[in-house]
Design an enzyme around this catalytic site. Structure first.
Site, PDB file in Angstrom:
ATOM      1  CE  LYS A 160      44.612  63.831  40.820  1.00 19.99           C
ATOM      2  NZ  LYS A 160      44.926  62.635  39.999  1.00 19.99           N
ATOM      3  CG  ASP A 194      50.706  63.654  38.845  1.00 19.89           C
ATOM      4  OD1 ASP A 194      51.687  63.648  39.629  1.00 19.89           O
ATOM      5  OD2 ASP A 194      50.042  62.641  38.580  1.00 19.89           O
ATOM      6  CE  LYS A 226      51.566  61.509  36.209  1.00 15.30           C
ATOM      7  NZ  LYS A 226      50.818  60.249  36.145  1.00 15.30           N
ATOM      8  CG  ASP A 276      46.348  64.707  37.729  1.00 17.82           C
ATOM      9  OD1 ASP A 276      45.422  63.934  37.422  1.00 17.82           O
ATOM     10  OD2 ASP A 276      47.212  64.414  38.572  1.00 17.82           O
ATOM     11  CG  ASP A 303      52.205  58.846  39.006  1.00 20.03           C
ATOM     12  OD1 ASP A 303      51.767  60.014  39.055  1.00 20.03           O
ATOM     13  OD2 ASP A 303      52.134  58.147  37.973  1.00 20.03           O
ATOM     14  CD  GLU A 314      48.965  62.595  42.012  1.00 17.33           C
ATOM     15  OE1 GLU A 314      48.051  63.042  41.310  1.00 17.33           O
ATOM     16  OE2 GLU A 314      49.627  61.584  41.682  1.00 17.33           O
ATOM     17  NE  ARG A 322      45.516  56.286  44.361  1.00 19.96           N
ATOM     18  CZ  ARG A 322      45.717  55.239  43.557  1.00 19.96           C
ATOM     19  NH1 ARG A 322      45.834  54.023  44.074  1.00 19.96           N
ATOM     20  NH2 ARG A 322      45.788  55.384  42.256  1.00 19.96           N
TER      21      ARG A 322
END
Length: 503
Positions: free
Chosen positions: A269, A274, A281, A292, A351, A353, A355
């Site tokens: 990933k 993020d 967030k 991230d 949030d 994202e 996956r």
């Protein structure tokens, strides 16, 4: 830091400092003291008898020898009970030794010697001992170069030399090469994770991956938005559409065998920052979302190590990269998107994202014919609640495959634990107006996120590693400063080597 090896008597080794491992058992430690000769031997024995030296795990004692020849200082490092010594606590002891010696030498050291401790136990070969010490020393010396106008110079060791018995020369030299390679890949991953998001957007992260691949003669391709649209990567493009920074997908082929078959897929990933998107967030600690892309960083670090060690295995790396930002173009809760696989996804939260971009990457890897795959992601905050900050979560659709990954983690000294994938959890992310929902609610959040990815792996043997708790350290330790840890570089490398040895 240069590396070397010496077989001279410890008392005659020319070094600013020599670190020597001792154990809690008096007889074995006195045998080590004898190597220094009188009168130093008698002094060390008296310090032991007075209780000032005990050999307790990670306990250190710093001694000035006043010698003009041989080691000017000695650092005794406790390894604990002889019977309990493992690869991991030798590695930790090496890290503690480096930390201690640099604390006492603010200007750094020209030459630092670590003893190979053959008396430490029969469980570890000379190769494993040398590997553990070299890796621990390199990891402990790591510092991220900051952006201050007047940064303080960090003390460094210029040359690391391992002491080894002459009859273990070949094994020790192999261990040094492996330990240095593992640490180099890990420290590269740390650098990537620690780099601020404005300096490492998707295009730049892609360039870093390309640099590693080309340096080691690997085949590499970078997909841009136009190519992603042609391939119907609707999930990755949805996440990226809110940002001014365009997404990238990097594909690397490492061919370690004559024939391109039995391919291992490694997928990381790469969310370079993020914000949570429209599902913004909280502000607290959002700056840590530079981490991230820890999954992609781990895979790039593993490519560096694999490129150095050259295992006889074939690997396909797939790295989806994007920035998750809120804007008038951003995807929204309630949207329905179509992934590369054709599966439709109802967006519950923007949030979740990671996956989504991994879903398209996993589909791509499957269509390229990988035999088995591992994906890595800082996927869920829920995994910190479940396993804390020391243990990586693993999920799978194949028992035999996950056992191989767990074995590699154990060999590498990285903690990993399985989470269940019972069918009963599937109803939590079943879509109301689409095939799937991208979040399954608060309960079992790490499990449902991982199982969501499993929907795209389908029947290909697959392991998902959630490193959200382990990719970032809040505090300094002997082996890692605060920030990126480079977790799972060593596990992926060990997995590749194991597959090479078993072929």
């Amino acid at each position: 830091m240069k590396t070397g090896i010496t077989y001279k008597s410890i008392a005659q080794v020319d070094a600013d400092c020599i670190a020597v491992g001792i154990v809690e058992e008096k007889e074995q430690s006195f045998d080590i003291f004898a190597r220094f000769g009188d009168p130093l031997k008698k002094y060390l024995e008296s310090q032991w008898d007075n209780g000032k030296i005990k050999g307790k795990e990670l306990e250190t004692t710093y001694i000035h020898t006043l010698n003009e020849k041989g080691p000017r200082t000695i650092l005794l490092v406790g390894l604990g009970k002889r019977e309990n010594i493992t690869f991991e606590n030798v590695r930790a002891a090496a890290g503690r030794a480096v930390k201690e010696v640099l604390k006492h030498n603010k200007n750094g050291l020209e030459r630092f010697v670590l003893s190979l401790w053959p008396e430490a136990g029969e469980k570890l070969s000379a190769e494993r001992m040398a590997h553990a010490m070299t890796e621990g020393a390199f990891l402990a010396q790591y510092r991220f170069s900051d952006y201050k106008q007047n940064s303080e110079e960090n003390p460094q060791i210029k040359e690391l030399v391992l002491w080894a018995p002459r009859d273990h020369q070949n094994d020790a030299e192999k261990g040094i090469v492996q330990g240095a390679a593992y640490a180099r890949g890990t420290n590269l991953a740390r650098d990537l994770v620690n780099t601020p998001g404005n300096l490492l957007p998707p295009a730049v992260l892609a360039e870093r991956a390309v640099d590693v691949a080309r340096r080691h003669g690997m085949e590499v391709e970078v997909l841009d938005e136009k190519e992603m649209k042609k391939m119907n990567m609707g999930a990755l493009l949805a996440v990226a559409q809110g940002s001014e920074q365009p997404p990238r997908m990097v594909i690397v082929k490492y061919q370690g065998r004559e024939k391109w078959d039995n391919v291992l897929g490694l997928i990381g990933k790469g969310i370079t920052f993020d914000t949570g998107g429209i599902s913004l967030k909280p502000v607290q600690n959002m700056e840590e979302m530079v981490s991230d892309m820890g999954g992609a960083a781990a895979v790039i670090g593993a490519l560096e190590t694999i490129g150095l060690l050259k295992p006889e295995v074939n690997i396909l790396v797939v790295l989806p990269m994007a920035e998750n930002m809120p804007s008038g173009k951003a995807y929204r809760p309630g949207d329905v998107i179509t992934s590369m696989s054709g599966k439709t996804i109802e967006i519950v939260t923007t949030d979740a994202e990671g996956r989504l971009i991994l879903a398209d990457a996993i589909t791509y890897a499957r269509r390229q014919g990988v035999e088995a795959m591992v994906d890595l992601a800082t996927l869920t905050g829920a995994v910190l609640v479940a396993l804390g900050t020391h243990t990586t979560a693993a999920m799978t659709n194949n028992e035999e495959w996950v056992e191989q990954v767990l074995e590699a983690a154990a060999d590498a000294g990285e903690l990993m634990w399985r989470l269940p994938t019972f069918d009963v959890y599937k109803k939590q992310y079943k879509g109301r107006v689409a095939d799937l929902r991208n979040a399954g609610g608060r309960n079992a959040g790490s499990i449902t996120a991982g199982m969501f990815l499993g929907e795209f792996a389908e029947d290909t043997p697959w392991v998902h590693l959630d490193i959200a708790g382990t990719a970032w350290a809040e505090e300094n330790s002997d082996l890692s400063p605060r920030g990126g840890t480079g977790v799972m570089v060593r596990t992926l490398t060990r997995l590749a080597l194991n597959l090479s040895n078993n072929s």
